[in-house]
Design a protein around this motif. Sequence first.
Motif, PDB file in Angstrom:
ATOM      1  N   MET A   1       0.848  -1.158   0.000  1.00 24.92           N
ATOM      2  CA  MET A   1       0.000   0.000   0.000  1.00 24.92           C
ATOM      3  C   MET A   1       0.902   1.232   0.000  1.00 24.92           C
ATOM      4  O   MET A   1       1.695   1.422   0.897  1.00 24.92           O
ATOM      5  CB  MET A   1      -0.894  -0.018   1.236  1.00 24.92           C
ATOM      6  N   ALA A   2       0.785   2.032  -1.008  1.00 22.60           N
ATOM      7  CA  ALA A   2       1.589   3.246  -1.105  1.00 22.60           C
ATOM      8  C   ALA A   2       0.955   4.338  -0.250  1.00 22.60           C
ATOM      9  O   ALA A   2      -0.250   4.561  -0.295  1.00 22.60           O
ATOM     10  CB  ALA A   2       1.679   3.696  -2.554  1.00 22.60           C
ATOM     11  N   LEU A   3       1.784   4.976   0.542  1.00 25.19           N
ATOM     12  CA  LEU A   3       1.297   6.040   1.393  1.00 25.19           C
ATOM     13  C   LEU A   3       1.626   7.379   0.778  1.00 25.19           C
ATOM     14  O   LEU A   3       2.695   7.576   0.224  1.00 25.19           O
ATOM     15  CB  LEU A   3       1.948   5.951   2.781  1.00 25.19           C
ATOM     16  N   THR A   4       0.690   8.303   0.887  1.00 25.80           N
ATOM     17  CA  THR A   4       0.975   9.641   0.403  1.00 25.80           C
ATOM     18  C   THR A   4       1.939  10.309   1.379  1.00 25.80           C
ATOM     19  O   THR A   4       2.099   9.882   2.519  1.00 25.80           O
ATOM     20  CB  THR A   4      -0.312  10.479   0.302  1.00 25.80           C
ATOM     21  N   LYS A   5       2.571  11.356   0.904  1.00 26.97           N
ATOM     22  CA  LYS A   5       3.553  12.040   1.735  1.00 26.97           C
ATOM     23  C   LYS A   5       2.918  12.601   3.009  1.00 26.97           C
ATOM     24  O   LYS A   5       3.488  12.515   4.087  1.00 26.97           O
ATOM     25  CB  LYS A   5       4.215  13.153   0.923  1.00 26.97           C
ATOM     26  N   SER A   6       1.710  13.164   2.906  1.00 25.73           N
ATOM     27  CA  SER A   6       1.061  13.742   4.085  1.00 25.73           C
ATOM     28  C   SER A   6       0.612  12.654   5.065  1.00 25.73           C
ATOM     29  O   SER A   6       0.693  12.837   6.280  1.00 25.73           O
ATOM     30  CB  SER A   6      -0.123  14.611   3.679  1.00 25.73           C
ATOM     31  N   ALA A   7       0.154  11.502   4.563  1.00 27.04           N
ATOM     32  CA  ALA A   7      -0.238  10.407   5.446  1.00 27.04           C
ATOM     33  C   ALA A   7       0.976   9.848   6.167  1.00 27.04           C
ATOM     34  O   ALA A   7       0.914   9.543   7.360  1.00 27.04           O
ATOM     35  CB  ALA A   7      -0.937   9.309   4.654  1.00 27.04           C
ATOM     36  N   ASN A   8       2.085   9.732   5.447  1.00 30.38           N
ATOM     37  CA  ASN A   8       3.310   9.241   6.058  1.00 30.38           C
ATOM     38  C   ASN A   8       3.792  10.202   7.140  1.00 30.38           C
ATOM     39  O   ASN A   8       4.245   9.784   8.192  1.00 30.38           O
ATOM     40  CB  ASN A   8       4.382   9.037   4.990  1.00 30.38           C
ATOM     41  N   LYS A   9       3.675  11.498   6.875  1.00 36.67           N
ATOM     42  CA  LYS A   9       4.087  12.501   7.852  1.00 36.67           C
ATOM     43  C   LYS A   9       3.188  12.435   9.092  1.00 36.67           C
ATOM     44  O   LYS A   9       3.677  12.518  10.218  1.00 36.67           O
ATOM     45  CB  LYS A   9       4.027  13.888   7.214  1.00 36.67           C
ATOM     46  N   LEU A  10       1.882  12.270   8.887  1.00 41.89           N
ATOM     47  CA  LEU A  10       0.952  12.136  10.004  1.00 41.89           C
ATOM     48  C   LEU A  10       1.292  10.899  10.832  1.00 41.89           C
ATOM     49  O   LEU A  10       1.271  10.935  12.065  1.00 41.89           O
ATOM     50  CB  LEU A  10      -0.486  12.057   9.501  1.00 41.89           C
ATOM     51  N   GLY A  11       1.609   9.804  10.166  1.00 39.84           N
ATOM     52  CA  GLY A  11       1.981   8.580  10.873  1.00 39.84           C
ATOM     53  C   GLY A  11       3.238   8.748  11.698  1.00 39.84           C
ATOM     54  O   GLY A  11       3.325   8.260  12.827  1.00 39.84           O
ATOM     55  N   ARG A  12       4.231   9.460  11.158  1.00 41.27           N
ATOM     56  CA  ARG A  12       5.463   9.713  11.908  1.00 41.27           C
ATOM     57  C   ARG A  12       5.194  10.546  13.147  1.00 41.27           C
ATOM     58  O   ARG A  12       5.708  10.270  14.225  1.00 41.27           O
ATOM     59  CB  ARG A  12       6.481  10.437  11.033  1.00 41.27           C
ATOM     60  N   TRP A  13       4.393  11.602  12.980  1.00 41.72           N
ATOM     61  CA  TRP A  13       4.066  12.454  14.118  1.00 41.72           C
ATOM     62  C   TRP A  13       3.247  11.681  15.142  1.00 41.72           C
ATOM     63  O   TRP A  13       3.442  11.849  16.355  1.00 41.72           O
ATOM     64  CB  TRP A  13       3.320  13.706  13.668  1.00 41.72           C
ATOM     65  N   ALA A  14       2.334  10.847  14.692  1.00 41.74           N
ATOM     66  CA  ALA A  14       1.521  10.049  15.614  1.00 41.74           C
ATOM     67  C   ALA A  14       2.410   9.122  16.428  1.00 41.74           C
ATOM     68  O   ALA A  14       2.216   8.973  17.645  1.00 41.74           O
ATOM     69  CB  ALA A  14       0.473   9.242  14.842  1.00 41.74           C
ATOM     70  N   PHE A  15       3.398   8.523  15.786  1.00 46.01           N
ATOM     71  CA  PHE A  15       4.310   7.633  16.501  1.00 46.01           C
ATOM     72  C   PHE A  15       5.089   8.400  17.566  1.00 46.01           C
ATOM     73  O   PHE A  15       5.144   7.992  18.729  1.00 46.01           O
ATOM     74  CB  PHE A  15       5.275   6.961  15.510  1.00 46.01           C
ATOM     75  N   LEU A  16       5.665   9.526  17.178  1.00 44.42           N
ATOM     76  CA  LEU A  16       6.454  10.330  18.111  1.00 44.42           C
ATOM     77  C   LEU A  16       5.590  10.831  19.266  1.00 44.42           C
ATOM     78  O   LEU A  16       5.970  10.709  20.436  1.00 44.42           O
ATOM     79  CB  LEU A  16       7.101  11.498  17.368  1.00 44.42           C
ATOM     80  N   ILE A  17       4.434  11.373  18.949  1.00 46.97           N
ATOM     81  CA  ILE A  17       3.537  11.890  19.984  1.00 46.97           C
ATOM     82  C   ILE A  17       3.059  10.751  20.895  1.00 46.97           C
ATOM     83  O   ILE A  17       2.984  10.914  22.114  1.00 46.97           O
ATOM     84  CB  ILE A  17       2.341  12.629  19.348  1.00 46.97           C
TER      85      ILE A  17
END
Length: 112
Positions: A1-17
């Motif tokens: 499943m290819a992730l869009t750049k904004s979805a990937n960024k949201l996922g990274r922030w969600a992980f960190l937060i």
Amino acid sequence: MALTKSANKLGRWAFLIGVILAVVLGIFGPLSSTWVGLLVLIGLIVGLLNITESETNSFLMSGLALIIASVFGQSVLQQVSVLNNILDALLAVFVPSTIIVSIRHVFTLAKR
């Protein structure tokens, strides 16, 4: 499943937060059901948006190791309530994300 750049960024922030929030909440005491719900939601977002197919095996291995160590560590660390609370909070983030990634991986394997 290819992730869009904004979805990937949201996922990274969600992980960190999620990790930071879990540690901070664990320091301040046992989690209320509201905080557990929020951490579970963050874990679901991480599982859906942050982990690519190439990262799946590594994430599942490290997530599984964290979950197992946390569950067994809690019985050893019951006397240290702060560490026990942090482990509870981390489990609230990593269990849902690991389940989501596992399910996605099973579907990927079934398609082959």
